[in-house]
Design a protein around this motif. Structure first.
Motif, PDB file in Angstrom:
ATOM      1  N   LYS A 184       0.797  -1.233   0.000  1.00  0.00           N
ATOM      2  CA  LYS A 184       0.000   0.000   0.000  1.00  0.00           C
ATOM      3  C   LYS A 184       0.829   1.281   0.000  1.00  0.00           C
ATOM      4  O   LYS A 184       0.330   2.329  -0.406  1.00  0.00           O
ATOM      5  N   ASN A 185       2.079   1.225   0.439  1.00  0.00           N
ATOM      6  CA  ASN A 185       2.899   2.439   0.477  1.00  0.00           C
ATOM      7  C   ASN A 185       4.074   2.402  -0.494  1.00  0.00           C
ATOM      8  O   ASN A 185       5.087   3.065  -0.287  1.00  0.00           O
ATOM      9  N   LEU A 186       3.935   1.640  -1.563  1.00  0.00           N
ATOM     10  CA  LEU A 186       4.991   1.593  -2.564  1.00  0.00           C
ATOM     11  C   LEU A 186       5.026   2.889  -3.364  1.00  0.00           C
ATOM     12  O   LEU A 186       4.005   3.538  -3.575  1.00  0.00           O
ATOM     13  N   LEU A 210      -5.114   4.203   5.813  1.00  0.00           N
ATOM     14  CA  LEU A 210      -4.335   3.179   5.133  1.00  0.00           C
ATOM     15  C   LEU A 210      -3.238   3.771   4.250  1.00  0.00           C
ATOM     16  O   LEU A 210      -2.092   3.308   4.249  1.00  0.00           O
ATOM     17  N   LEU A 211      -3.597   4.809   3.501  1.00  0.00           N
ATOM     18  CA  LEU A 211      -2.681   5.354   2.502  1.00  0.00           C
ATOM     19  C   LEU A 211      -1.938   6.594   2.972  1.00  0.00           C
ATOM     20  O   LEU A 211      -1.038   7.074   2.283  1.00  0.00           O
ATOM     21  N   GLY A 212      -2.311   7.130   4.124  1.00  0.00           N
ATOM     22  CA  GLY A 212      -1.618   8.300   4.637  1.00  0.00           C
ATOM     23  C   GLY A 212      -1.819   9.541   3.787  1.00  0.00           C
ATOM     24  O   GLY A 212      -0.888  10.329   3.587  1.00  0.00           O
ATOM     25  N   LYS A 242      -0.744   4.503  -5.626  1.00  0.00           N
ATOM     26  CA  LYS A 242      -1.802   4.272  -4.646  1.00  0.00           C
ATOM     27  C   LYS A 242      -3.130   3.951  -5.324  1.00  0.00           C
ATOM     28  O   LYS A 242      -3.960   3.222  -4.767  1.00  0.00           O
ATOM     29  N   GLU A 243      -3.352   4.477  -6.525  1.00  0.00           N
ATOM     30  CA  GLU A 243      -4.550   4.122  -7.283  1.00  0.00           C
ATOM     31  C   GLU A 243      -4.484   2.662  -7.723  1.00  0.00           C
ATOM     32  O   GLU A 243      -5.493   1.951  -7.671  1.00  0.00           O
ATOM     33  N   LYS A 244      -3.300   2.223  -8.128  1.00  0.00           N
ATOM     34  CA  LYS A 244      -3.142   0.813  -8.503  1.00  0.00           C
ATOM     35  C   LYS A 244      -3.382  -0.077  -7.287  1.00  0.00           C
ATOM     36  O   LYS A 244      -4.013  -1.138  -7.403  1.00  0.00           O
ATOM     37  N   TRP A 245      -2.901   0.365  -6.132  1.00  0.00           N
ATOM     38  CA  TRP A 245      -3.117  -0.430  -4.931  1.00  0.00           C
ATOM     39  C   TRP A 245      -4.608  -0.514  -4.594  1.00  0.00           C
ATOM     40  O   TRP A 245      -5.119  -1.587  -4.261  1.00  0.00           O
ATOM     41  N   MET A 246      -5.317   0.606  -4.702  1.00  0.00           N
ATOM     42  CA  MET A 246      -6.760   0.592  -4.425  1.00  0.00           C
ATOM     43  C   MET A 246      -7.486  -0.323  -5.397  1.00  0.00           C
ATOM     44  O   MET A 246      -8.420  -1.038  -5.006  1.00  0.00           O
ATOM     45  N   LEU A 247      -7.065  -0.332  -6.647  1.00  0.00           N
ATOM     46  CA  LEU A 247      -7.675  -1.223  -7.635  1.00  0.00           C
ATOM     47  C   LEU A 247      -7.486  -2.680  -7.215  1.00  0.00           C
ATOM     48  O   LEU A 247      -8.433  -3.478  -7.229  1.00  0.00           O
TER      49      LEU A 247
END
Length: 282
Positions: A12-14, A151-153, A118-123
């Motif tokens: 999630k924080n990449l 979650l994403l800060g 972060k959009e890719k992570w949400m997907l």
């Protein structure tokens, strides 16, 4: 080409380059999560990152405990994606934790590639929550923003921006104060034309030829050599051999002593014979 759900919290924080690097190697991993022959030029060509970003991303993923890296060659790297082992057939049985299938055409399209990390992570997270179209993800609107801000800060405004970008991939609606986020079958249903294992085998074969400095192989010769992995995998497993190691040794043994790199050829019929000999089939 699979990511176990258990890996999502670590992703999630990449950074953008870390996410792109991770998704690249995930598409070519073997069943045990190993990717052999990751070459900086190939990664840069496929992802658009620069050489420095390649090394920054690889170090970052290693420091975050997502991958393990080592060198078995002076020109590329072997990488293991940690906790992403599918060697046991039970990994695919109903009731197991589940995984995200990256063998979809959408993951190779510009629309997905242009998303922020972060959009890719949400997907990926929404794919997990909707269990690939088995249900909608439901959550109260106020809880949604609180959850993803933590979650994403990031701020509520940023979360709203991410959600807007993902409307192409998911149907998003609000009913009685609840967000309903639903998988769009039309977006995710199309699979890549090349089979999943075929891509993994062809990636390994290309890396092997690069390591052996065989540059003049035709497309057909490369494909025929890669097919040997699938053809003899079960036989190799039955006698306790690793088919990847068998093929690698066969390719190396097929190169006559003293032949300069520029004169090396891929003699796939001879390689086939050497593979069979190793497996006691001739």
């Amino acid at each position: 080409m699979r990511i176990k759900y258990r890996l999502l919290p670590r992703l999630k924080n990449l950074t953008t380059v870390e996410m792109d690097f991770f998704l690249y190697i995930a598409k070519y991993q073997r069943r045990n999560g190993l990717v052999c022959g990751v070459h900086n030029q190939e990664v840069c060509r496929c992802t658009g990152m620069c050489k420095q970003s390649f090394y920054t991303a690889m170090r970052g993923l290693q420091q975050k405990g997502i991958i393990r890296v080592w060198k078995n060659s002076d020109i590329d790297y072997d990488i293991l994606i940690l906790d992403n082992d599918f060697s046991d057939p039970s990994s695919f049985e109903k009731g197991c934790e589940g995984y995200i299938d990256l063998h979809r055409e959408v993951f190779h399209k510009k629309r997905f590639k242009n998303l922020k990390a972060k959009e890719k992570w949400m997907l990926l997270y929404f794919l997990h929550c909707t269990h690939d179209n088995s249900s909608s993800y439901r959550i109260r609107t106020e809880n949604f923003y609180k959850k993803f801000c933590e979650l994403l800060g990031v701020t509520k405004r940023m979360v709203r921006s991410y959600l807007h970008s993902l409307r192409y991939f998911f149907s998003v609606g609000i009913v009685k104060g609840l967000y309903y986020i639903t998988y769009k079958r039309s977006i995710f249903s199309e699979k890549q034309k090349t089979g999943q294992e075929q891509q993994e085998h062809e990636f390994f074969t290309a890396a092997l030829l690069r390591r052996c400095k065989i540059k003049n192989a035709t497309k057909r010769e490369r494909e025929e050599t890669a097919k040997l992995i699938k053809q003899y995998r079960e036989t190799a497993d039955r006698i306790g051999c690793n088919i990847f190691e068998v093929l690698e040794q066969a390719v190396r043994n097929s190169i006559p002593d003293g032949v300069r790199p520029k004169d090396r050829k891929l003699h796939y019929k001879y390689i086939h014979k050497l593979v069979r000999k190793t497996l006691f089939l001739c």
